[in-house]
Design a protein around this motif. Sequence first.
Motif, PDB file in Angstrom:
ATOM      1  N   GLY A  61       0.789  -1.223   0.000  1.00 26.36           N
ATOM      2  CA  GLY A  61       0.000   0.000   0.000  1.00 26.36           C
ATOM      3  C   GLY A  61       0.819   1.269   0.000  1.00 26.36           C
ATOM      4  O   GLY A  61       0.287   2.365   0.143  1.00 26.36           O
ATOM      5  N   TYR A  62       2.130   1.166  -0.178  1.00 24.82           N
ATOM      6  CA  TYR A  62       3.006   2.340  -0.217  1.00 24.82           C
ATOM      7  C   TYR A  62       2.604   3.232  -1.384  1.00 24.82           C
ATOM      8  O   TYR A  62       2.462   2.776  -2.510  1.00 24.82           O
ATOM      9  N   GLU A  63       2.405   4.512  -1.116  1.00 28.01           N
ATOM     10  CA  GLU A  63       1.973   5.448  -2.146  1.00 28.01           C
ATOM     11  C   GLU A  63       3.186   6.117  -2.781  1.00 28.01           C
ATOM     12  O   GLU A  63       4.111   6.525  -2.092  1.00 28.01           O
ATOM     13  N   PHE A  64       3.175   6.202  -4.107  1.00 31.35           N
ATOM     14  CA  PHE A  64       4.299   6.792  -4.818  1.00 31.35           C
ATOM     15  C   PHE A  64       3.789   7.564  -6.026  1.00 31.35           C
ATOM     16  O   PHE A  64       2.665   7.377  -6.474  1.00 31.35           O
ATOM     17  N   ASN A  65       4.632   8.424  -6.559  1.00 31.16           N
ATOM     18  CA  ASN A  65       4.312   9.203  -7.749  1.00 31.16           C
ATOM     19  C   ASN A  65       4.537   8.308  -8.964  1.00 31.16           C
ATOM     20  O   ASN A  65       5.669   7.982  -9.299  1.00 31.16           O
ATOM     21  N   SER A  66       3.469   7.902  -9.627  1.00 33.94           N
ATOM     22  CA  SER A  66       3.550   6.978 -10.759  1.00 33.94           C
ATOM     23  C   SER A  66       4.408   7.533 -11.882  1.00 33.94           C
ATOM     24  O   SER A  66       5.188   6.806 -12.489  1.00 33.94           O
ATOM     25  N   GLU A  67       4.277   8.808 -12.181  1.00 34.87           N
ATOM     26  CA  GLU A  67       5.028   9.403 -13.271  1.00 34.87           C
ATOM     27  C   GLU A  67       6.530   9.381 -12.992  1.00 34.87           C
ATOM     28  O   GLU A  67       7.333   9.151 -13.885  1.00 34.87           O
ATOM     29  N   LEU A  68       6.897   9.600 -11.743  1.00 38.85           N
ATOM     30  CA  LEU A  68       8.304   9.597 -11.373  1.00 38.85           C
ATOM     31  C   LEU A  68       8.896   8.196 -11.541  1.00 38.85           C
ATOM     32  O   LEU A  68      10.012   8.035 -12.045  1.00 38.85           O
ATOM     33  N   LEU A  69       8.155   7.165 -11.140  1.00 39.10           N
ATOM     34  CA  LEU A  69       8.647   5.801 -11.284  1.00 39.10           C
ATOM     35  C   LEU A  69       8.813   5.426 -12.754  1.00 39.10           C
ATOM     36  O   LEU A  69       9.785   4.767 -13.123  1.00 39.10           O
ATOM     37  N   GLU A  70       7.875   5.851 -13.595  1.00 42.79           N
ATOM     38  CA  GLU A  70       7.988   5.562 -15.022  1.00 42.79           C
ATOM     39  C   GLU A  70       9.153   6.333 -15.642  1.00 42.79           C
ATOM     40  O   GLU A  70       9.879   5.815 -16.485  1.00 42.79           O
ATOM     41  N   GLU A  71       9.339   7.588 -15.214  1.00 43.51           N
ATOM     42  CA  GLU A  71      10.420   8.415 -15.756  1.00 43.51           C
ATOM     43  C   GLU A  71      11.784   7.820 -15.454  1.00 43.51           C
ATOM     44  O   GLU A  71      12.672   7.804 -16.297  1.00 43.51           O
ATOM     45  N   TYR A  72      11.967   7.320 -14.246  1.00 40.50           N
ATOM     46  CA  TYR A  72      13.249   6.733 -13.855  1.00 40.50           C
ATOM     47  C   TYR A  72      13.304   5.234 -14.102  1.00 40.50           C
ATOM     48  O   TYR A  72      14.274   4.577 -13.740  1.00 40.50           O
ATOM     49  N   ASN A  73      12.251   4.685 -14.707  1.00 38.30           N
ATOM     50  CA  ASN A  73      12.185   3.276 -15.072  1.00 38.30           C
ATOM     51  C   ASN A  73      12.410   2.347 -13.865  1.00 38.30           C
ATOM     52  O   ASN A  73      13.113   1.347 -13.964  1.00 38.30           O
ATOM     53  N   LEU A  74      11.842   2.708 -12.727  1.00 35.49           N
ATOM     54  CA  LEU A  74      11.939   1.862 -11.550  1.00 35.49           C
ATOM     55  C   LEU A  74      10.949   0.713 -11.691  1.00 35.49           C
ATOM     56  O   LEU A  74       9.817   0.901 -12.105  1.00 35.49           O
ATOM     57  N   LYS A  75      11.367  -0.473 -11.329  1.00 38.99           N
ATOM     58  CA  LYS A  75      10.544  -1.651 -11.537  1.00 38.99           C
ATOM     59  C   LYS A  75      10.092  -2.318 -10.237  1.00 38.99           C
ATOM     60  O   LYS A  75       9.426  -3.336 -10.270  1.00 38.99           O
ATOM     61  N   PHE A  76      10.472  -1.738  -9.098  1.00 38.03           N
ATOM     62  CA  PHE A  76      10.144  -2.339  -7.807  1.00 38.03           C
ATOM     63  C   PHE A  76       9.592  -1.293  -6.853  1.00 38.03           C
ATOM     64  O   PHE A  76       9.937  -0.118  -6.947  1.00 38.03           O
ATOM     65  N   CYS A  77       8.757  -1.727  -5.927  1.00 35.08           N
ATOM     66  CA  CYS A  77       8.242  -0.853  -4.885  1.00 35.08           C
ATOM     67  C   CYS A  77       9.421  -0.374  -4.038  1.00 35.08           C
ATOM     68  O   CYS A  77      10.282  -1.170  -3.651  1.00 35.08           O
ATOM     69  N   LEU A  78       9.453   0.904  -3.756  1.00 32.13           N
ATOM     70  CA  LEU A  78      10.547   1.466  -2.968  1.00 32.13           C
ATOM     71  C   LEU A  78      10.467   1.074  -1.505  1.00 32.13           C
ATOM     72  O   LEU A  78      11.450   1.181  -0.777  1.00 32.13           O
ATOM     73  N   ASN A  79       9.309   0.590  -1.063  1.00 32.41           N
ATOM     74  CA  ASN A  79       9.115   0.236   0.329  1.00 32.41           C
ATOM     75  C   ASN A  79       9.361  -1.256   0.592  1.00 32.41           C
ATOM     76  O   ASN A  79      10.129  -1.625   1.467  1.00 32.41           O
ATOM     77  N   CYS A  80       8.685  -2.128  -0.167  1.00 28.32           N
ATOM     78  CA  CYS A  80       8.745  -3.569   0.137  1.00 28.32           C
ATOM     79  C   CYS A  80       9.502  -4.390  -0.890  1.00 28.32           C
ATOM     80  O   CYS A  80       9.823  -5.552  -0.638  1.00 28.32           O
ATOM     81  N   GLY A  81       9.803  -3.814  -2.061  1.00 26.12           N
ATOM     82  CA  GLY A  81      10.555  -4.537  -3.071  1.00 26.12           C
ATOM     83  C   GLY A  81       9.721  -5.351  -4.040  1.00 26.12           C
ATOM     84  O   GLY A  81      10.252  -6.068  -4.872  1.00 26.12           O
ATOM     85  N   LYS A  82       8.403  -5.234  -3.977  1.00 26.85           N
ATOM     86  CA  LYS A  82       7.514  -5.951  -4.893  1.00 26.85           C
ATOM     87  C   LYS A  82       7.742  -5.468  -6.318  1.00 26.85           C
ATOM     88  O   LYS A  82       7.857  -4.272  -6.566  1.00 26.85           O
ATOM     89  N   LYS A  83       7.804  -6.378  -7.285  1.00 29.58           N
ATOM     90  CA  LYS A  83       7.997  -6.030  -8.684  1.00 29.58           C
ATOM     91  C   LYS A  83       6.728  -5.374  -9.213  1.00 29.58           C
ATOM     92  O   LYS A  83       5.638  -5.885  -9.054  1.00 29.58           O
ATOM     93  N   ILE A  84       6.891  -4.205  -9.827  1.00 27.15           N
ATOM     94  CA  ILE A  84       5.760  -3.426 -10.359  1.00 27.15           C
ATOM     95  C   ILE A  84       5.833  -3.462 -11.875  1.00 27.15           C
ATOM     96  O   ILE A  84       6.884  -3.270 -12.463  1.00 27.15           O
ATOM     97  N   GLN A  85       4.682  -3.692 -12.508  1.00 23.20           N
ATOM     98  CA  GLN A  85       4.608  -3.732 -13.967  1.00 23.20           C
ATOM     99  C   GLN A  85       3.633  -2.665 -14.432  1.00 23.20           C
ATOM    100  O   GLN A  85       2.523  -2.574 -13.938  1.00 23.20           O
ATOM    101  N   TYR A  86       4.059  -1.872 -15.392  1.00 23.70           N
ATOM    102  CA  TYR A  86       3.196  -0.837 -15.958  1.00 23.70           C
ATOM    103  C   TYR A  86       2.608  -1.350 -17.255  1.00 23.70           C
ATOM    104  O   TYR A  86       3.183  -2.193 -17.923  1.00 23.70           O
ATOM    105  N   CYS A  87       1.460  -0.799 -17.631  1.00 23.96           N
ATOM    106  CA  CYS A  87       0.790  -1.191 -18.882  1.00 23.96           C
ATOM    107  C   CYS A  87       1.611  -0.834 -20.075  1.00 23.96           C
ATOM    108  O   CYS A  87       2.253   0.082 -20.194  1.00 23.96           O
TER     109      CYS A  87
END
Length: 87
Positions: A61-87
Amino acid sequence: MTEYLAERTLANMRFNLSITRPGINAVNEKTALEMGVRALEKQISAQPVNDGAFGKCPDCGYEFNSELLEEYNLKFCLNCGKKIQYC
Protein backbone atom coordinates in the motif's frame (compact mmCIF):
# COMPACT_ATOMS: atom_id res chain seq x y z
CA MET A 1 16.25 -16.24 10.96
CA THR A 2 18.79 -14.37 8.86
CA GLU A 3 18.92 -14.56 5.07
CA TYR A 4 22.27 -16.35 5.30
CA LEU A 5 20.91 -19.02 7.64
CA ALA A 6 17.85 -19.47 5.43
CA GLU A 7 20.07 -19.87 2.38
CA ARG A 8 22.27 -22.43 4.15
CA THR A 9 19.22 -24.35 5.42
CA LEU A 10 17.72 -24.50 1.92
CA ALA A 11 21.07 -25.65 0.51
CA ASN A 12 21.25 -28.40 3.14
CA MET A 13 17.68 -29.46 2.35
CA ARG A 14 18.54 -29.61 -1.33
CA PHE A 15 21.39 -32.02 -0.69
CA ASN A 16 19.62 -33.95 2.12
CA LEU A 17 22.13 -32.84 4.76
CA SER A 18 19.63 -31.71 7.40
CA ILE A 19 18.95 -34.97 9.25
CA THR A 20 21.12 -34.45 12.34
CA ARG A 21 18.52 -32.87 14.67
CA PRO A 22 15.02 -33.43 13.27
CA GLY A 23 13.07 -31.20 15.69
CA ILE A 24 15.19 -28.09 15.35
CA ASN A 25 15.85 -28.63 11.66
CA ALA A 26 12.12 -28.95 10.95
CA VAL A 27 11.51 -25.48 12.41
CA ASN A 28 14.50 -24.01 10.54
CA GLU A 29 13.44 -25.68 7.30
CA LYS A 30 9.87 -24.39 7.63
CA THR A 31 11.09 -20.86 8.31
CA ALA A 32 13.59 -21.01 5.44
CA LEU A 33 10.90 -22.25 3.05
CA GLU A 34 8.51 -19.46 4.11
CA MET A 35 11.24 -16.85 3.52
CA GLY A 36 11.93 -18.36 0.10
CA VAL A 37 8.25 -18.31 -0.85
CA ARG A 38 7.92 -14.64 0.21
CA ALA A 39 10.98 -13.74 -1.86
CA LEU A 40 9.59 -15.53 -4.91
CA GLU A 41 6.18 -13.89 -4.51
CA LYS A 42 7.84 -10.45 -4.62
CA GLN A 43 9.32 -11.32 -8.01
CA ILE A 44 5.88 -11.83 -9.55
CA SER A 45 4.99 -8.53 -11.18
CA ALA A 46 1.75 -6.75 -10.33
CA GLN A 47 0.00 -3.64 -11.59
CA PRO A 48 0.11 -0.68 -9.21
CA VAL A 49 -3.22 0.58 -7.91
CA ASN A 50 -3.64 3.86 -9.83
CA ASP A 51 -5.08 6.94 -8.19
CA GLY A 52 -4.46 9.75 -10.66
CA ALA A 53 -0.85 10.90 -10.56
CA PHE A 54 -0.22 8.63 -7.60
CA GLY A 55 -0.08 4.88 -7.40
CA LYS A 56 -0.04 2.38 -4.58
CA CYS A 57 1.88 -0.85 -4.23
CA PRO A 58 -0.58 -3.76 -4.46
CA ASP A 59 1.19 -5.54 -1.59
CA CYS A 60 2.14 -2.99 1.06
CA GLY A 61 0.00 0.00 0.00
CA TYR A 62 3.01 2.34 -0.22
CA GLU A 63 1.97 5.45 -2.15
CA PHE A 64 4.30 6.79 -4.82
CA ASN A 65 4.31 9.20 -7.75
CA SER A 66 3.55 6.98 -10.76
CA GLU A 67 5.03 9.40 -13.27
CA LEU A 68 8.30 9.60 -11.37
CA LEU A 69 8.65 5.80 -11.28
CA GLU A 70 7.99 5.56 -15.02
CA GLU A 71 10.42 8.41 -15.76
CA TYR A 72 13.25 6.73 -13.86
CA ASN A 73 12.18 3.28 -15.07
CA LEU A 74 11.94 1.86 -11.55
CA LYS A 75 10.54 -1.65 -11.54
CA PHE A 76 10.14 -2.34 -7.81
CA CYS A 77 8.24 -0.85 -4.89
CA LEU A 78 10.55 1.47 -2.97
CA ASN A 79 9.12 0.24 0.33
CA CYS A 80 8.74 -3.57 0.14
CA GLY A 81 10.56 -4.54 -3.07
CA LYS A 82 7.51 -5.95 -4.89
CA LYS A 83 8.00 -6.03 -8.68
CA ILE A 84 5.76 -3.43 -10.36
CA GLN A 85 4.61 -3.73 -13.97
CA TYR A 86 3.20 -0.84 -15.96
CA CYS A 87 0.79 -1.19 -18.88
